[in-house]
Design a protein around this motif. Structure first.
Motif, PDB file in Angstrom:
ATOM      1  N   GLU A  37       3.070   6.054  -2.950  1.00 50.16           N
ATOM      2  CA  GLU A  37       4.488   6.701  -3.262  1.00 50.16           C
ATOM      3  C   GLU A  37       4.138   6.948  -4.647  1.00 50.16           C
ATOM      4  O   GLU A  37       4.871   8.113  -5.416  1.00 50.16           O
ATOM      5  CB  GLU A  37       5.535   5.963  -2.684  1.00 50.16           C
ATOM      6  CG  GLU A  37       6.082   6.177  -1.561  1.00 50.16           C
ATOM      7  CD  GLU A  37       7.130   5.069  -0.875  1.00 50.16           C
ATOM      8  OE1 GLU A  37       7.508   4.352  -1.689  1.00 50.16           O
ATOM      9  OE2 GLU A  37       7.435   4.997   0.161  1.00 50.16           O
ATOM     10  N   CYS A  38       3.675   6.084  -5.477  1.00 44.55           N
ATOM     11  CA  CYS A  38       3.614   6.329  -7.064  1.00 44.55           C
ATOM     12  C   CYS A  38       2.613   7.232  -7.201  1.00 44.55           C
ATOM     13  O   CYS A  38       2.844   8.319  -7.957  1.00 44.55           O
ATOM     14  CB  CYS A  38       3.143   4.744  -7.473  1.00 44.55           C
ATOM     15  SG  CYS A  38       3.120   4.812  -9.211  1.00 44.55           S
ATOM     16  N   PHE A  39       1.585   7.261  -6.477  1.00 41.27           N
ATOM     17  CA  PHE A  39       0.488   8.246  -6.820  1.00 41.27           C
ATOM     18  C   PHE A  39       0.985   9.679  -6.559  1.00 41.27           C
ATOM     19  O   PHE A  39       0.784  10.365  -7.400  1.00 41.27           O
ATOM     20  CB  PHE A  39      -0.692   8.043  -5.919  1.00 41.27           C
ATOM     21  CG  PHE A  39      -1.564   9.201  -6.114  1.00 41.27           C
ATOM     22  CD1 PHE A  39      -2.410   9.065  -7.182  1.00 41.27           C
ATOM     23  CD2 PHE A  39      -1.627   9.916  -4.908  1.00 41.27           C
ATOM     24  CE1 PHE A  39      -3.393  10.292  -7.150  1.00 41.27           C
ATOM     25  CE2 PHE A  39      -2.679  11.186  -5.101  1.00 41.27           C
ATOM     26  CZ  PHE A  39      -3.398  11.083  -6.338  1.00 41.27           C
ATOM     27  N   LEU A  40       1.758   9.701  -5.527  1.00 39.25           N
ATOM     28  CA  LEU A  40       2.240  11.176  -5.173  1.00 39.25           C
ATOM     29  C   LEU A  40       3.403  11.605  -6.193  1.00 39.25           C
ATOM     30  O   LEU A  40       3.363  12.912  -6.768  1.00 39.25           O
ATOM     31  CB  LEU A  40       3.193  11.060  -3.741  1.00 39.25           C
ATOM     32  CG  LEU A  40       3.526  12.293  -3.242  1.00 39.25           C
ATOM     33  CD1 LEU A  40       2.394  13.474  -3.111  1.00 39.25           C
ATOM     34  CD2 LEU A  40       4.086  12.048  -1.718  1.00 39.25           C
ATOM     35  N   PHE A  41       4.156  10.599  -6.485  1.00 37.98           N
ATOM     36  CA  PHE A  41       5.218  11.019  -7.751  1.00 37.98           C
ATOM     37  C   PHE A  41       4.614  11.444  -8.896  1.00 37.98           C
ATOM     38  O   PHE A  41       4.612  12.397  -9.565  1.00 37.98           O
ATOM     39  CB  PHE A  41       6.094   9.740  -7.957  1.00 37.98           C
ATOM     40  CG  PHE A  41       7.018  10.096  -9.027  1.00 37.98           C
ATOM     41  CD1 PHE A  41       8.146  10.659  -9.099  1.00 37.98           C
ATOM     42  CD2 PHE A  41       6.796   9.354 -10.443  1.00 37.98           C
ATOM     43  CE1 PHE A  41       8.968  10.963 -10.021  1.00 37.98           C
ATOM     44  CE2 PHE A  41       7.631   9.568 -11.327  1.00 37.98           C
ATOM     45  CZ  PHE A  41       8.814  10.438 -11.226  1.00 37.98           C
ATOM     46  N   MET A  42       3.445  10.661  -9.273  1.00 38.58           N
ATOM     47  CA  MET A  42       2.686  10.930 -10.673  1.00 38.58           C
ATOM     48  C   MET A  42       2.114  12.428 -10.656  1.00 38.58           C
ATOM     49  O   MET A  42       1.870  13.316 -11.515  1.00 38.58           O
ATOM     50  CB  MET A  42       1.616  10.009 -10.956  1.00 38.58           C
ATOM     51  CG  MET A  42       2.216   8.514 -11.362  1.00 38.58           C
ATOM     52  SD  MET A  42       3.495   8.685 -12.857  1.00 38.58           S
ATOM     53  CE  MET A  42       2.168   9.148 -14.165  1.00 38.58           C
ATOM     54  N   PHE A  43       1.514  12.619  -9.250  1.00 39.65           N
ATOM     55  CA  PHE A  43       0.880  13.856  -8.839  1.00 39.65           C
ATOM     56  C   PHE A  43       1.756  15.094  -9.245  1.00 39.65           C
ATOM     57  O   PHE A  43       1.607  15.893  -9.848  1.00 39.65           O
ATOM     58  CB  PHE A  43       0.119  14.167  -7.627  1.00 39.65           C
ATOM     59  CG  PHE A  43      -0.468  15.273  -7.337  1.00 39.65           C
ATOM     60  CD1 PHE A  43      -1.759  15.456  -7.872  1.00 39.65           C
ATOM     61  CD2 PHE A  43       0.225  16.251  -6.595  1.00 39.65           C
ATOM     62  CE1 PHE A  43      -2.409  16.834  -7.489  1.00 39.65           C
ATOM     63  CE2 PHE A  43      -0.339  17.290  -6.042  1.00 39.65           C
ATOM     64  CZ  PHE A  43      -1.652  17.625  -6.670  1.00 39.65           C
ATOM     65  N   ASN A  98       0.731  -1.176   0.034  1.00 40.46           N
ATOM     66  CA  ASN A  98       0.017  -0.010   0.037  1.00 40.46           C
ATOM     67  C   ASN A  98       1.107   1.295   0.098  1.00 40.46           C
ATOM     68  O   ASN A  98       0.349   2.284  -0.788  1.00 40.46           O
ATOM     69  CB  ASN A  98      -1.162  -0.066   1.112  1.00 40.46           C
ATOM     70  CG  ASN A  98      -2.051  -1.001   0.890  1.00 40.46           C
ATOM     71  OD1 ASN A  98      -2.284  -1.449  -0.132  1.00 40.46           O
ATOM     72  ND2 ASN A  98      -2.762  -1.558   2.232  1.00 40.46           N
ATOM     73  N   ARG A  99       2.018   1.206   0.819  1.00 34.67           N
ATOM     74  CA  ARG A  99       2.672   2.358   0.904  1.00 34.67           C
ATOM     75  C   ARG A  99       3.626   2.507  -0.647  1.00 34.67           C
ATOM     76  O   ARG A  99       3.613   3.887  -1.085  1.00 34.67           O
ATOM     77  CB  ARG A  99       3.958   2.146   1.689  1.00 34.67           C
ATOM     78  CG  ARG A  99       3.902   3.257   3.065  1.00 34.67           C
ATOM     79  CD  ARG A  99       5.217   2.935   4.115  1.00 34.67           C
ATOM     80  NE  ARG A  99       4.702   1.639   4.735  1.00 34.67           N
ATOM     81  CZ  ARG A  99       5.895   0.542   4.589  1.00 34.67           C
ATOM     82  NH1 ARG A  99       6.944   0.919   4.026  1.00 34.67           N
ATOM     83  NH2 ARG A  99       5.710  -0.643   5.335  1.00 34.67           N
ATOM     84  N   GLU A 100       3.753   1.492  -1.394  1.00 31.32           N
ATOM     85  CA  GLU A 100       4.259   1.855  -2.542  1.00 31.32           C
ATOM     86  C   GLU A 100       3.143   2.190  -3.470  1.00 31.32           C
ATOM     87  O   GLU A 100       3.671   2.958  -4.368  1.00 31.32           O
ATOM     88  CB  GLU A 100       4.936   0.332  -3.235  1.00 31.32           C
ATOM     89  CG  GLU A 100       6.161  -0.092  -2.538  1.00 31.32           C
ATOM     90  CD  GLU A 100       6.486  -1.509  -2.676  1.00 31.32           C
ATOM     91  OE1 GLU A 100       5.641  -2.299  -3.635  1.00 31.32           O
ATOM     92  OE2 GLU A 100       7.509  -2.067  -2.551  1.00 31.32           O
TER      93      GLU A 100
END
Length: 61
Positions: free
Chosen positions: A41-47, A36-38
């Motif tokens: 982190e992916c969502f935050l990076f894409m945002f 879930n953390r990964e």
């Protein structure tokens, strides 16, 4: 059935089974939370990358 004698009393009994069951479930929970953390982190990076692209685009006009 436990694979290890956790209380070192010379036999693999119900206490060892309970300890191994607890450890197995804890490991599964840790793996699920890591997954879930990964995703977060992916969502935050894409945002951030989308925000950065919009800022660059607005500067170029």
């Amino acid at each position: 059935m436990a694979f290890f004698d956790y209380d070192r009393n010379g036999k693999k009994d119900w206490k060892d089974n309970a300890r191994e069951y607890y450890l197995y479930n804890k490991l599964k929970e840790d793996d699920a939370s890591k997954h879930n953390r990964e995703k977060e982190e992916c969502f935050l990076f894409m945002f951030c990358m989308m925000w950065f692209a919009m800022m660059i685009d607005s500067l170029c006009k």
